[in-house]
Write a protein that holds these residues in place. Structure first.
Motif, PDB file in Angstrom:
ATOM      1  N   LEU A 231      18.194 -50.026 -47.448  1.00 47.18           N
ATOM      2  CA  LEU A 231      17.526 -50.176 -46.158  1.00 47.18           C
ATOM      3  C   LEU A 231      18.508 -50.844 -45.207  1.00 47.18           C
ATOM      4  N   GLU A 232      18.890 -50.127 -44.163  1.00 52.96           N
ATOM      5  CA  GLU A 232      19.906 -50.596 -43.225  1.00 52.96           C
ATOM      6  C   GLU A 232      19.306 -50.818 -41.838  1.00 52.96           C
ATOM      7  N   VAL A 233      19.663 -51.930 -41.222  1.00 50.45           N
ATOM      8  CA  VAL A 233      19.402 -52.168 -39.811  1.00 50.45           C
ATOM      9  C   VAL A 233      20.752 -52.395 -39.156  1.00 50.45           C
ATOM     10  N   VAL A 234      21.099 -51.528 -38.206  1.00 51.64           N
ATOM     11  CA  VAL A 234      22.425 -51.557 -37.603  1.00 51.64           C
ATOM     12  C   VAL A 234      22.300 -51.489 -36.085  1.00 51.64           C
ATOM     13  N   GLU A 235      22.943 -52.438 -35.414  1.00 55.34           N
ATOM     14  CA  GLU A 235      23.072 -52.388 -33.955  1.00 55.34           C
ATOM     15  C   GLU A 235      24.512 -52.006 -33.627  1.00 55.34           C
ATOM     16  N   VAL A 236      24.673 -50.885 -32.942  1.00 55.33           N
ATOM     17  CA  VAL A 236      25.989 -50.395 -32.545  1.00 55.33           C
ATOM     18  C   VAL A 236      26.154 -50.674 -31.059  1.00 55.33           C
ATOM     19  N   GLY A 237      27.151 -51.497 -30.724  1.00 51.60           N
ATOM     20  CA  GLY A 237      27.344 -51.885 -29.334  1.00 51.60           C
ATOM     21  C   GLY A 237      28.086 -50.844 -28.535  1.00 51.60           C
ATOM     22  N   ALA A 238      27.933 -50.923 -27.218  1.00 49.90           N
ATOM     23  CA  ALA A 238      28.665 -50.025 -26.328  1.00 49.90           C
ATOM     24  C   ALA A 238      30.163 -50.185 -26.554  1.00 49.90           C
ATOM     25  N   GLY A 239      30.864 -49.065 -26.596  1.00 54.86           N
ATOM     26  CA  GLY A 239      32.300 -49.092 -26.830  1.00 54.86           C
ATOM     27  C   GLY A 239      32.689 -49.011 -28.283  1.00 54.86           C
ATOM     28  N   ALA A 240      31.732 -48.940 -29.186  1.00 57.32           N
ATOM     29  CA  ALA A 240      32.056 -48.824 -30.613  1.00 57.32           C
ATOM     30  C   ALA A 240      32.834 -47.540 -30.861  1.00 57.32           C
ATOM     31  N   PRO A 241      33.871 -47.603 -31.681  1.00 59.19           N
ATOM     32  CA  PRO A 241      34.657 -46.387 -31.955  1.00 59.19           C
ATOM     33  C   PRO A 241      33.875 -45.402 -32.807  1.00 59.19           C
ATOM     34  N   ALA A 242      34.365 -44.192 -32.829  1.00 56.30           N
ATOM     35  CA  ALA A 242      33.720 -43.159 -33.640  1.00 56.30           C
ATOM     36  C   ALA A 242      33.841 -43.496 -35.116  1.00 56.30           C
TER      37      ALA A 242
END
Length: 234
Positions: A84-95
């Motif tokens: 079970l994953e909770v992930v916040e990906v911020g603006a500018g995150a690389p591919a």
């Protein structure tokens, strides 16, 4: 089911309303870990580690009836929650480069998926790249460009474990919850019997407990001292 077998993924829209998305995000934000602990060591990524140990916010998503109705037709009975994953990906995150979720299981392709991911989008910024039909490919990395996918907030995207997918560069911050499920005879990504443990499992639904491993896959996989592990709750 026809679309899922054809493409390897399926978007189920409007399973959460805007109020539910806001509530879940509000409950998860205080338990997000610091950036940089992500396996890709990105300063743009924050995660909740030990989700079930730290919050009840994601509980209703684990055994959502619309999702389980599909899983019941894709996996063997007594399938397990693998991670079970909770992930916040911020603006500018690389591919994030292409991959498929079944890679830890060293069985040759092409083959049926051994795991299924259910990705819940809470924000409008959620973005994926998918290769439709790649769940049927033999071994080898993608050579063609993938197809962009932007699941709307409140949706759940079902991804077969053999489907190639990637994360493109992120223009805005997004928070997702991903429940990974696997066949009952496989080792799970998280050792749920150790964490969160029985004290938390008692707070979950009967179906969720079984998916944490408090179940038997016939004839006798999963016994505890020779008896069914559900006896631990009696």
């Amino acid at each position: 089911m026809s679309a899922l077998h054809r493409d390897g993924y399926l978007v189920l829209p409007d399973l959460l309303d805007p109020g539910e998305c806001r509530r879940i995000r509000t409950e998860l934000t205080p338990v997000l870990g610091p950036a940089g602990r992500d396996p890709f060591r990105s300063r743009h990524i924050r995660r909740v580690y030990g989700v079930l140990h730290n919050t009840r916010a994601a509980d209703p998503l684990i055994d959502h009836p619309r999702v389980l109705a599909l899983l019941d037709r894709l996996l063997l009975p007594n399938y397990l929650l693998s991670q079970l994953e909770v992930v916040e990906v911020g603006a500018g995150a690389p591919a994030r480069p292409p991959g498929y979720d079944d890679r830890p299981y060293p069985l040759p392709r092409p083959r049926p998926a051994l795991s299924i991911a259910a990705l819940w989008a809470l924000d409008a910024g959620t973005a994926l790249t998918v290769w439709p039909g790649s769940h049927r490919w033999p071994a080898g990395d993608p050579t063609a460009s993938g197809v962009p996918l932007t699941p709307p907030p409140g949706s759940c995207t079902i991804l077969l474990g053999t489907l190639w997918h990637a994360r493109p560069p992120q223009p805005s911050t997004s928070l997702t919850i991903t429940a990974h499920y696997c066949e009952p005879w496989l080792r799970t990504r998280e050792a749920f019997a150790l964490s969160p443990g029985r004290h938390v499992a008692r707070q979950l639904s009967n179906r969720a407990r079984r998916m944490l491993g408090y179940s038997i896959h016939p004839p006798d996989l999963g016994l505890v001292d020779g008896v069914h592990p559900y006896r631990l709750f009696s």
